[in-house]
Design a protein around this motif. Structure first.
Motif, mmCIF file in Angstrom:
data_model
loop_
_atom_site.group_PDB
_atom_site.id
_atom_site.type_symbol
_atom_site.label_atom_id
_atom_site.label_comp_id
_atom_site.label_asym_id
_atom_site.label_seq_id
_atom_site.Cartn_x
_atom_site.Cartn_y
_atom_site.Cartn_z
ATOM 1 N N ASP A 129 0.807 -1.220 0.000
ATOM 2 C CA ASP A 129 0.000 0.000 0.000
ATOM 3 C C ASP A 129 0.845 1.277 0.000
ATOM 4 O O ASP A 129 0.312 2.376 -0.037
ATOM 5 C CB ASP A 129 -0.976 0.003 1.179
ATOM 6 N N ARG A 159 -4.985 4.476 -6.017
ATOM 7 C CA ARG A 159 -5.844 5.105 -5.018
ATOM 8 C C ARG A 159 -6.256 6.511 -5.472
ATOM 9 O O ARG A 159 -7.383 6.932 -5.273
ATOM 10 C CB ARG A 159 -5.131 5.163 -3.674
ATOM 11 N N PHE A 208 0.276 1.709 -6.213
ATOM 12 C CA PHE A 208 -0.930 1.744 -5.390
ATOM 13 C C PHE A 208 -1.362 3.182 -5.122
ATOM 14 O O PHE A 208 -2.560 3.475 -5.078
ATOM 15 C CB PHE A 208 -0.720 0.995 -4.074
ATOM 16 N N GLN A 209 -0.418 4.090 -4.947
ATOM 17 C CA GLN A 209 -0.772 5.493 -4.730
ATOM 18 C C GLN A 209 -1.489 6.057 -5.951
ATOM 19 O O GLN A 209 -2.464 6.802 -5.821
ATOM 20 C CB GLN A 209 0.475 6.314 -4.413
ATOM 21 N N GLU A 215 -8.912 5.872 -8.431
ATOM 22 C CA GLU A 215 -10.057 4.979 -8.288
ATOM 23 C C GLU A 215 -11.368 5.725 -8.097
ATOM 24 O O GLU A 215 -12.427 5.227 -8.471
ATOM 25 C CB GLU A 215 -9.841 3.963 -7.172
#
Length: 148
Positions: free
Chosen positions: A106, A115, A111-112, A118
């Motif tokens: 994470d 995120r 993933f950043q 999304e």
């Protein structure tokens, strides 16, 4: 059911062996094909390229016969149609100091980004921003190594 056509052995012919009249005729056919393609290409759903009964499949099989100008114009037109007048999404990423292979999932840059995007609609579109051209989002890096 799935019969394969046998390929006939066709002797190789060099351009020097082709009569000039035949070359002019071939060029005229290619030019006529490309005049039709220029108008029709934006109307074809190219997502159907693997359906052997679709026009998209026929175009994909004959892409070498289409002039580059026509292919480029169709691509640019599709990009222009996907342009959005909204503000470009902005996200701040931190690469961190931990080596990528030991970083928690994470905390990865991937993933950043995930995120940060999304919450955006799935049809994230390119927008113009400050004369920098078309882009889907703006990224600012912070923390150590943020100014690389």
């Amino acid at each position: 059911a799935g019969r394969r056509r046998e390929r006939r052995d066709v002797p190789m012919v060099t351009l020097s062996q082709v009569p000039p009249g035949m070359m002019r005729a071939r060029l005229a056919v290619l030019q006529a094909l490309n005049q039709v393609a220029r108008v029709a290409l934006p109307l074809v759903d190219l997502r159907l390229y693997d359906d052997p009964h679709s026009l998209a499949h026929l175009l994909a099989r004959n892409k070498g016969r289409l002039f580059m100008d026509n292919k480029e114009a169709a691509l640019l037109k599709s990009l222009d149609l996907s342009r959005d007048s909204a503000e470009v999404p902005h996200m701040t990423l931190n690469r961190g100091t931990t080596p990528a292979d030991r970083r928690k999932w994470d905390k990865t840059v991937f993933f950043q980004v995930f995120r940060g995007l999304e919450a955006r609609p799935h049809s994230l579109r390119a927008v113009d921003r400050r004369g920098s051209g078309k882009q889907s989002w703006v990224t600012t890096f912070e923390g150590e190594g943020g100014s690389d």
